[in-house]
Design an enzyme around this catalytic site. Structure first.
Site, PDB file in Angstrom:
ATOM      1  N   ASN A   9      11.677  12.614 -60.252  1.00  0.00           N
ATOM      2  CA  ASN A   9      11.781  13.274 -58.976  1.00  0.00           C
ATOM      3  C   ASN A   9      10.900  12.320 -57.964  1.00  0.00           C
ATOM      4  OD1 ASN A   9      12.414  14.328 -56.321  1.00  0.00           O
ATOM      5  ND2 ASN A   9      11.393  16.350 -56.970  1.00  0.00           N
ATOM      6  N   LYS A  11      10.655  12.105 -55.015  1.00  0.00           N
ATOM      7  CA  LYS A  11      10.338  12.625 -53.594  1.00  0.00           C
ATOM      8  C   LYS A  11      10.422  11.397 -52.624  1.00  0.00           C
ATOM      9  CE  LYS A  11       8.001  16.106 -56.026  1.00  0.00           C
ATOM     10  NZ  LYS A  11       6.843  17.334 -55.974  1.00  0.00           N
ATOM     11  N   HIS A  95      15.262  22.342 -55.023  1.00  0.00           N
ATOM     12  CA  HIS A  95      13.705  22.193 -55.386  1.00  0.00           C
ATOM     13  C   HIS A  95      12.969  23.200 -54.615  1.00  0.00           C
ATOM     14  CE1 HIS A  95       9.983  20.318 -55.726  1.00  0.00           C
ATOM     15  NE2 HIS A  95      10.246  19.820 -56.950  1.00  0.00           N
ATOM     16  N   GLU A  97      10.230  22.777 -52.739  1.00  0.00           N
ATOM     17  CA  GLU A  97       9.992  22.154 -51.583  1.00  0.00           C
ATOM     18  C   GLU A  97      10.992  22.194 -50.271  1.00  0.00           C
ATOM     19  OE1 GLU A  97       8.700  18.365 -53.038  1.00  0.00           O
ATOM     20  OE2 GLU A  97       7.092  19.378 -54.003  1.00  0.00           O
ATOM     21  N   GLU A 167      11.120  25.682 -62.585  1.00  0.00           N
ATOM     22  CA  GLU A 167       9.752  25.012 -61.898  1.00  0.00           C
ATOM     23  C   GLU A 167       8.863  25.948 -61.433  1.00  0.00           C
ATOM     24  OE1 GLU A 167      10.309  20.532 -61.159  1.00  0.00           O
ATOM     25  OE2 GLU A 167      10.768  21.522 -59.355  1.00  0.00           O
ATOM     26  N   GLY A 173       2.594  19.767 -58.994  1.00  0.00           N
ATOM     27  CA  GLY A 173       1.709  19.111 -58.379  1.00  0.00           C
ATOM     28  C   GLY A 173       0.382  19.574 -58.306  1.00  0.00           C
ATOM     29  N   SER A 213       3.759  19.852 -63.458  1.00  0.00           N
ATOM     30  CA  SER A 213       2.735  18.942 -63.955  1.00  0.00           C
ATOM     31  C   SER A 213       2.817  18.488 -65.390  1.00  0.00           C
ATOM     32  CB  SER A 213       1.367  19.997 -63.715  1.00  0.00           C
ATOM     33  OG  SER A 213       1.010  20.018 -62.568  1.00  0.00           O
TER      34      SER A 213
HETATM   35  C1  PEP Z   1       8.343  18.580 -58.930  1.00  0.00           C
HETATM   36  O1  PEP Z   1       8.080  18.394 -57.866  1.00  0.00           O
HETATM   37  O2  PEP Z   1       9.569  18.930 -59.390  1.00  0.00           O
HETATM   38  C2  PEP Z   1       7.336  18.387 -60.209  1.00  0.00           C
HETATM   39  C3  PEP Z   1       7.476  19.035 -61.205  1.00  0.00           C
HETATM   40  O3  PEP Z   1       6.164  17.854 -59.624  1.00  0.00           O
HETATM   41  P1  PEP Z   1       5.054  17.613 -60.734  1.00  0.00           P
HETATM   42  O4  PEP Z   1       5.621  16.893 -61.963  1.00  0.00           O
HETATM   43  O5  PEP Z   1       3.945  16.530 -60.018  1.00  0.00           O
HETATM   44  O6  PEP Z   1       4.292  18.851 -60.919  1.00  0.00           O
END
Ligand code: PEP
Length: 252
Positions: A9, A11, A95, A97, A167, A173, A213
């Site tokens: 992703n 973003k 997601h 966000e 997630e 992040g 992450s």
């Molecule tokens: C995400 O935003 O879906 C995500 C998993 O980000 P990160 O891998 O940077 O934690």
């Protein structure tokens, strides 16, 4: 046996030339269908150019968001049909966000999932708890609620087209990954909830990927868990070397 799915992703990152260059490298490195389903989710502006690069390649393209209406006076929005027109196969829905920064509710996400399926897009539906919810012991309740709301009234024939992405918000992040047993516990719960609450008798075939992450160092231990079928990768998915390593490590 479920093919692992590794999805990046991006973003709000990458210009069109950057996205195209990444897609070309990926196509060169993974020219034939392997046993990992590779998906990249560029920003809207780069979708069509990336689809063009990935023609005749096994790599799939996803969008990161859509509106549930087919067309109309919705300034700034993009419909499922438009994404199909641009060559997308997948769509990330829900997601964290989108939920937290843009106020998307379970009801809105359910409308998006229905609209995506109607247009032939395959949803990657994200769910996950906050740190506060985890610490207060509410993780399973929240996950169950998100599944019931988001997948309300989805017929069995369509459930199989949906991948779920667990997630945990506290792991996105932040560099803090859920431990493999922590992630496995929730993935197994998600599978059970799909079987019981949605009365879906092929829950063992549903793709449930982990996000938060993920990097080349922790991929192997996560992928070794029985109910983890891949990863949704944010930060590490922006770097070609790291993303390619995650795919390679996930090959069976
Ligand atoms: C995400 O935003 O879906 C995500 C998993 O980000 P990160 O891998 O940077 O934690």
């Amino acid at each position: 046996m479920i093919n692992p799915m590794i999805a990046a992703n991006w973003k709000m990152h990458k210009t069109i030339p950057e996205a195209v260059a990444f897609a070309k490298q990926l196509k060169e490195k993974f020219p034939k269908p392997g046993d990992v389903d590779i998906v990249i989710a560029p920003p809207f502006t780069a979708l069509f150019p990336v689809v063009e690069v990935l023609k005749d390649s096994p790599i799939h393209v996803s969008a990161q968001n859509m509106h549930w209406e087919e067309k109309g006076a919705y300034t700034g929005e993009i419909s499922a049909a438009m994404l199909v027109d641009a060559g997308c196969e997948f769509i990330i829905i829900g997601h964290s966000e989108r939920r937290t920064l843009f106020g998307e509710t379970g009801g809105m996400l359910n409308k998006k999932i229905h609209a995506a399926l109607k247009s032939g897009l395959k949803p990657i539906f994200c769910i996950g708890e906050t740190l506060e919810e985890r610490e207060s012991g509410a993780t399973f309740r929240i996950i169950q609620k998100q599944i019931k709301e988001g997948l309300n009234n989805i017929i069995s024939d369509d459930i199989r087209k949906i991948a779920l992405a667990y997630e945990p918000i506290w792991a996105i992040g932040t560099g803090k990954t859920a431990t493999p047993p922590q992630a496995q516990e929730v993935h197994s719960f998600i599978r059970k909830t799909i079987a019981t609450d949605l009365e879906y008798d092929r829950a063992s075939e549903i793709v449930i990927i982990y996000g938060g992450s993920v990097n080349p160092e922790n991929t192997d231990s996560l992928m070794n868990q029985p109910d983890i079928n891949g990863a949704l990768v944010g930060g590490a998915g922006l770097d070609f070397g790291s993303f390619a390593d995650i795919i390679k490590i996930s090959e069976r």
